[in-house]
Design an enzyme around this catalytic site. Structure first.
Site, PDB file in Angstrom:
ATOM      1  N   SER A 146       0.843  -1.205   0.000  1.00 19.75           N
ATOM      2  CA  SER A 146       0.000   0.000   0.000  1.00 19.75           C
ATOM      3  C   SER A 146       0.875   1.251   0.000  1.00 19.75           C
ATOM      4  O   SER A 146       1.740   1.401  -0.856  1.00 19.75           O
ATOM      5  CB  SER A 146      -0.971  -0.050   1.178  1.00 19.75           C
ATOM      6  OG  SER A 146      -2.014   0.874   1.020  1.00 19.75           O
TER       7      SER A 146
ATOM      8  N   ASP B  88      -5.888  -3.420  -2.580  1.00 20.80           N
ATOM      9  CA  ASP B  88      -4.826  -3.070  -1.637  1.00 20.80           C
ATOM     10  C   ASP B  88      -4.161  -4.300  -1.014  1.00 20.80           C
ATOM     11  O   ASP B  88      -4.835  -5.207  -0.518  1.00 20.80           O
ATOM     12  CB  ASP B  88      -5.429  -2.207  -0.531  1.00 20.80           C
ATOM     13  CG  ASP B  88      -4.381  -1.517   0.313  1.00 20.80           C
ATOM     14  OD1 ASP B  88      -3.627  -2.211   1.014  1.00 20.80           O
ATOM     15  OD2 ASP B  88      -4.317  -0.281   0.271  1.00 20.80           O
TER      16      ASP B  88
END
Length: 275
Positions: free
Chosen positions: A38, A164
């Site tokens: 991320s 993500d």
């Protein structure tokens, strides 16, 4: 000794990783391997391209730029955000501002071209699996790793769609060990030690569930470290439970304070543990 930097996810809290990196580089600690998830993938990409103290100015400028942009860093007005949520039914914000910023920074650089071995974690939708980008276009990997569910749309790379990486491996300590690291510096954003409370609202259920999964995996990997591996979980400062709300994910206030406070905490930590 093989040294790995593991940069975890955490949205705007990723600013604290700049303070950690400064403390590490000032002490002469350099990575042989960088792993990112991320926002950690974004910070990590810059470090893998420029693995020395000079990268701190670049990182600091980027985070200050984001802080100066405030809510507009996502390129959306509140009305446009609502319209997009209604139209798509899947996400609030556009990924175009992030994509454009990364294109301007990295262009068509590939992961293989970086001077330090670098890998990025994302969650494959079609395979329902953890996926590691070890090669290919750097921008594509970072966008995929940062596609926060509900906030940004899934990222398509090749024939697959990704969300993500924090969904499957928010702080990839075990991956570093698997790849042969004997010394690991964990750059986490300050959530893993924060007490959890029983959720009282629908949106809190998802957040608390995610935090349990995130912390469970990291704590298990920490407990299962081989005797031959040393892990340093660097301290984060300047964060709080307020940062975990939906609106907190867009609150860039206090970016420099978080960087500075975390830097000093990490200097103290390294003085104590690596005299």
């Amino acid at each position: 000794m093989t040294t790995a930097f593991v940069l975890g996810g955490g949205g705007v809290l990723g600013a604290v990783e700049v303070g950690m990196l400064r403390a590490l580089f000032e002490r002469g600690i350099r990575p042989d391997l960088v792993l990112g998830t991320s926002v950690g993938a974004l910070n990590g990409a810059l470090v893998a391209r420029q693995p020395d103290l000079s990268v701190i100015d670049k990182l600091g400028a980027l985070w200050q730029s984001a802080a100066g942009s405030g809510p507009d860093v996502y390129g959306d007005s509140p009305l446009r955000t609502v319209r997009r949520a209604v139209k798509t039914g899947t996400h609030l914000w556009s990924s175009k501002p992030l994509q454009q910023a990364l294109e301007e920074e990295f262009g068509d650089v590939t992961i293989e071209e970086l001077p330090v071995r670098f890998q990025v974690c994302a969650a494959s939708i079609e395979r329902a699996a953890e996926h590691w980008f070890e090669s290919g276009r750097l921008v594509d990997a970072v966008v995929a790793s940062a596609a926060v569910p509900g906030l940004l749309p899934p990222a398509k790379v090749g024939d697959e769609h990704y969300l993500d990486g924090g969904i499957v491996n928010s702080i990839p300590l075990g991956r570093a060990v698997h790849l042969g690291a004997s010394q690991v510096f964990v750059l986490q954003v300050g959530r893993i030690d924060r007490p959890l409370s029983v959720p009282k609202r629908p949106w809190e259920v998802a957040r608390v569930s995610f935090e349990i999964a995130r912390r469970h995996r990291f704590n298990r990997e920490l407990e299962e470290l081989p005797a031959s591996v040393t892990a340093h979980v660097l301290p984060a400062r300047g964060t709080s439970s307020r940062d975990d709300s939906l609106f907190g994910s867009r609150d860039f206030a206090g970016v420099q304070d978080r960087i500075d406070e975390t830097y000093q905490a990490c200097v103290d930590y390294l003085d104590e543990h690596l005299p």
